[in-house]
Design an enzyme around this catalytic site. Structure first.
Site, PDB file in Angstrom:
ATOM      1  NE  ARG A 152      -1.509  -2.368   2.797  1.00  0.00           N
ATOM      2  CZ  ARG A 152      -1.638  -3.645   2.437  1.00  0.00           C
ATOM      3  NH1 ARG A 152      -2.722  -4.056   1.886  1.00  0.00           N
ATOM      4  NH2 ARG A 152      -0.676  -4.517   2.666  1.00  0.00           N
ATOM      5  CB  THR A 153       3.346   2.602   2.410  1.00  0.00           C
ATOM      6  OG1 THR A 153       2.531   2.091   3.462  1.00  0.00           O
ATOM      7  CG2 THR A 153       3.878   3.950   2.797  1.00  0.00           C
ATOM      8  CE  LYS A 208      27.894  -4.339  -6.055  1.00  0.00           C
ATOM      9  NZ  LYS A 208      28.055  -3.289  -7.077  1.00  0.00           N
ATOM     10  NE  ARG A 251       6.944   0.734   5.111  1.00  0.00           N
ATOM     11  CZ  ARG A 251       5.719   0.198   5.099  1.00  0.00           C
ATOM     12  NH1 ARG A 251       5.560  -1.083   4.839  1.00  0.00           N
ATOM     13  NH2 ARG A 251       4.666   0.940   5.358  1.00  0.00           N
ATOM     14  CG  HIS A 286       3.159   3.916   8.686  1.00  0.00           C
ATOM     15  ND1 HIS A 286       3.299   4.776   7.616  1.00  0.00           N
ATOM     16  CD2 HIS A 286       2.723   2.746   8.157  1.00  0.00           C
ATOM     17  CE1 HIS A 286       2.976   4.132   6.508  1.00  0.00           C
ATOM     18  NE2 HIS A 286       2.613   2.908   6.801  1.00  0.00           N
TER      19      HIS A 286
HETATM   20  N1   CP Z   1      -0.411   0.006   5.844  1.00  0.00           N
HETATM   21  C1   CP Z   1       0.810  -0.247   5.350  1.00  0.00           C
HETATM   22  O1   CP Z   1       1.808   0.371   5.721  1.00  0.00           O
HETATM   23  O2   CP Z   1       0.822  -1.250   4.422  1.00  0.00           O
HETATM   24  P1   CP Z   1       2.119  -1.706   3.609  1.00  0.00           P
HETATM   25  O3   CP Z   1       3.052  -2.365   4.567  1.00  0.00           O
HETATM   26  O4   CP Z   1       1.614  -2.648   2.532  1.00  0.00           O
HETATM   27  O5   CP Z   1       2.748  -0.478   3.007  1.00  0.00           O
END
Ligand code: CP
Length: 306
Positions: free
Chosen positions: A58-59, A86, A108, A136
């Site tokens: 999603r993100t 590496k 992320r 998040h």
């Molecule tokens: N909600 C969320 O962060 O989903 P993903 O891990 O798929 O990005």
């Protein structure tokens, strides 16, 4: 009015006016998403790198769509195919990418604090797309947007976050954001999955899901994150389901309609029964749609801030 901060690293300390501004700006971008041509020239000439060191559906897609719909140039970085393999450090990787004249980084990472670290070693604007069990922020913003869209307000609503609070960056960002916006917040789960500080910051704790359902207007159900648990926090998934799953049978016992949310990915029939996930009172797919508008708003507000 510009946002107070030049990065979005988390929602801790983000003022109410800034959250309000992001939610209001997202409303304009939601309208863009309904047009036949879902694109505006706002970030033309800006280059954004999506640095994803951890899996995401999603993100990652949501940010990429948001960036392309704002007409930014987009580069996707995959840790598996990079020189990290590496032995290159995160700092060197980021500084080399920045040397190519990029404007923003969406990252992320599995390590809590990685986004803050990045903001100290490069000059580009940083957006945290999830760092370990820390924050998040765009997930919590899209959750708040979805709540406001459905209920017309956030102020005074009773939101219970259910499940693995200890390992959840979604929980922490929701707690900071919802508290700032005036919601009443509770958490529900096994004692082993609720950190001690929760009580100290004035959040109600339920260890019984039926009590939590009775209290709530909204249940934000979290995924049981087996990959972040380095020891067993409950006897088995079957046991967790028996005592904490949000099911139709349990919701029917409450004499009211409760809004159901989940950040995804769902463990169907573990923390949330499949029929409830797909029910008319579930906002799950609306959350995903709103996520694109929220990310467009954050990218626009940070990318055009002077
Ligand atoms: N909600 C969320 O962060 O989903 P993903 O891990 O798929 O990005």
């Amino acid at each position: 009015m510009p946002l107070l901060s030049r990065h979005l690293l988390g929602l801790e300390g983000v003022p109410k006016d800034d959250i309000q501004l992001i939610l209001d700006t997202a409303t304009s971008f939601r309208e863009v998403l309904e047009r036949p041509i879902k694109k505006v020239p706002t970030l033309q000439g800006k280059t954004i790198v999506n640095l994803f060191f951890e899996s995401s559906t999603r993100t990652r897609i949501s940010f990429e769509l948001a960036e392309r719909r704002l007409s930014a140039d987009v580069v996707n970085f995959s840790a598996d195919m990079s020189s990290l393999k590496k032995g290159e450090t995160l700092k060197d990787t980021a500084r080399n990418i920045e040397a190519m004249k990029i404007d923003m980084v969406v990252m992320r990472h599995a390590a809590s604090g990685a986004a803050v670290f990045l903001s100290k070693v490069i000059n580009a604007i940083i957006i945290n797309a999830g760092d370990g069990a820390h924050e998040h922020p765009t997930q919590a913003l899209l959750d708040m947007y979805s709540i406001r869209e459905k209920h017309g307000t956030i102020q005074g609503l009773k939101v219970c976050i259910v499940g693995d609070i200890s390992h959840s960056r979604v929980a922490l960002s929701n707690i900071y954001g919802l508290k700032t916006m005036g919601a009443r917040i509770a958490v529900c789960g096994p004692k082993t999955l609720i950190p001690r500080f929760i009580e100290q910051i004035g959040i109600e704790i339920f260890n019984n899901i039926d009590d939590a359902i009775k209290w709530s207007d909204i249940l934000n159900v979290l995924r049981i994150q087996l990959e972040r648990q380095d020891r067993a926090f409950f006897p088995s998934l079957m046991e967790y389901r028996k005592y904490f799953a949000v099911t139709r049978e349990r919701l029917d016992k409450a004499d009211k309609v409760i809004t159901i949310m989940h950040p995804g990915p769902i463990n169907r029939d573990v923390e949330l029964s499949a029929d409830v996930a797909d029910s008319a009172h579930s906002l799950i797919l609306q959350q995903v749609l709103n996520g694109v508008a929220i990310r467009m708003a954050v990218l626009y507000l940070l990318g055009t801030r002077s």
